[in-house]
Motif scaffolding. Structure first.
Motif, short mmCIF file in Angstrom:
data_model
loop_
_atom_site.label_atom_id
_atom_site.label_comp_id
_atom_site.label_asym_id
_atom_site.label_seq_id
_atom_site.Cartn_x
_atom_site.Cartn_y
_atom_site.Cartn_z
N LYS A 189 0.82 -1.21 0.00
CA LYS A 189 0.00 0.00 0.00
C LYS A 189 0.86 1.26 0.00
O LYS A 189 0.39 2.33 -0.39
CB LYS A 189 -0.92 0.01 1.23
N TYR A 190 2.10 1.15 0.47
CA TYR A 190 2.92 2.35 0.68
C TYR A 190 4.21 2.37 -0.14
O TYR A 190 4.77 3.44 -0.36
CB TYR A 190 3.27 2.48 2.17
N PHE A 191 4.69 1.19 -0.57
CA PHE A 191 5.93 1.13 -1.34
C PHE A 191 5.68 0.45 -2.68
O PHE A 191 5.15 -0.66 -2.72
CB PHE A 191 7.00 0.36 -0.56
N ASP A 192 6.06 1.15 -3.77
CA ASP A 192 5.89 0.54 -5.08
C ASP A 192 7.05 -0.41 -5.37
O ASP A 192 7.96 -0.57 -4.56
CB ASP A 192 5.76 1.61 -6.17
N GLN A 217 10.53 1.11 -5.19
CA GLN A 217 10.94 1.38 -3.82
C GLN A 217 11.33 0.10 -3.09
O GLN A 217 12.31 0.07 -2.35
CB GLN A 217 9.82 2.09 -3.06
N HIS A 233 15.76 4.39 5.46
CA HIS A 233 15.52 5.05 4.17
C HIS A 233 16.79 5.57 3.50
O HIS A 233 16.78 5.89 2.31
CB HIS A 233 14.50 6.18 4.31
N SER A 255 11.65 9.68 -1.03
CA SER A 255 10.42 8.93 -1.30
C SER A 255 10.27 7.77 -0.33
O SER A 255 9.16 7.49 0.14
CB SER A 255 10.40 8.42 -2.74
N ASP A 309 9.24 9.34 3.06
CA ASP A 309 7.85 9.78 3.09
C ASP A 309 6.90 8.59 3.16
O ASP A 309 5.89 8.62 3.89
CB ASP A 309 7.54 10.64 1.87
N SER A 310 7.21 7.52 2.41
CA SER A 310 6.36 6.33 2.43
C SER A 310 6.41 5.66 3.79
O SER A 310 5.40 5.17 4.31
CB SER A 310 6.79 5.34 1.34
N ARG A 328 4.37 7.72 6.27
CA ARG A 328 2.93 7.56 6.04
C ARG A 328 2.45 6.20 6.53
O ARG A 328 1.38 6.09 7.14
CB ARG A 328 2.62 7.73 4.54
N MET A 329 3.24 5.16 6.28
CA MET A 329 2.86 3.82 6.74
C MET A 329 2.81 3.78 8.26
O MET A 329 1.88 3.22 8.85
CB MET A 329 3.86 2.79 6.22
#
Length: 246
Positions: A135-138, A141, A201, A206, A209-210, A213-214
């Motif tokens: 849901k948070y990392f593509d 990523q 990170h 990016s 931020d992910s 948010r998670m």
């Protein structure tokens, strides 16, 4: 929950972390079919069916397409071989999956056949964490996270994991003592906190931020399942950062 005897599809879905729709699909294509049915036609899965489902779930996690998985299983890929493949995969994942890998390690070390309840427990944990991360990392990523894990090494990852509980406890103690967020002690705690996050990170905006948010959207779950920080701890660190001179 210990699975014994015959299990209906709804119970199996709940225990494995898969959906009923997925189990129905596996049955339709002949990948994992129940050994029996009730008089009214409802699917009933036995231990051997669940062991096969575990093989499918583990190989699917490795990114193999279903048709390839079917061919592998038809060639009688053993449960131990599947567990070994999954162990190697989990070793490359980010730290949130460490506890899942430990469970698989124990299953591999056991000379007896793994219990179906153990297999379901691993499937549930892996599927739940994978769903959260997706849901948070593509995909890009996730690839960068895997690369970062390789770069910093397992020893550093273990050091960071071991540092978190102590730091969270000290932050909680600071909150209980009503420590001023503008104090040098509070800033030192925040610096240590941000340093551990940086190990995750690596300064990638990016990823950072992910991650934030998670964490903010799953704080209670992360705290309950992985011993993560409480909302109060995160709010304290945010207050310290906001109070820094600009």
């Amino acid at each position: 929950m210990v699975v014994m005897g015959e299990v209906k599809v709804g119970v199996l879905a709940a225990e494995s972390g898969l959906t009923v729709r997925t189990l129905h699909h596996y049955d339709r294509i002949g990948l994992v079919s129940p050994s029996s049915r009730t008089a009214s036609g409802h699917r009933l899965y036995v231990d051997t069916d669940i062991e096969r489902l575990y093989r499918v779930a583990a190989l699917r996690q490795l990114g193999l397409p279903l048709e390839v998985i079917g061919d592998l299983l038809d060639d009688v890929l053993s449960l131990r071989e599947v567990l070994a493949k999954q162990q190697a995969y989990l070793a490359d994942q980010i730290s949130e999956l460490t506890r899942v890998k430990s469970t698989v390690d124990l299953m591999l070390a056991d000379s007896s056949s793994p219990r179906t309840s153990d297999l379901l427990d691993v499937m549930r944990k892996v599927n739940g964490m994978a769903d959260t991360f997706s849901k948070y990392f593509d995909a890009d990523q996730m690839a960068r996270l895997a690369q970062r894990r390789t770069e910093i090494g397992e020893d550093e990852i273990k050091r960071v994991e071991q540092a978190w509980p102590d730091l969270i406890a000290r932050v909680d103690a600071a909150i209980a003592a009503d420590l001023d967020p503008t104090s040098d002690q509070a800033r030192a705690l925040a610096d240590e906190w941000m340093g551990l996050l940086h190990q995750f990170h690596g300064g990638d905006d990016s990823l950072r931020d992910s991650l934030y948010r998670m964490q903010s959207e799953n704080t209670e779950q992360i705290q309950a399942e992985h011993g993560g920080p409480s909302p109060a701890s995160m709010q304290f660190i945010q207050a310290v950062q906001a109070a820094r001179p600009q």
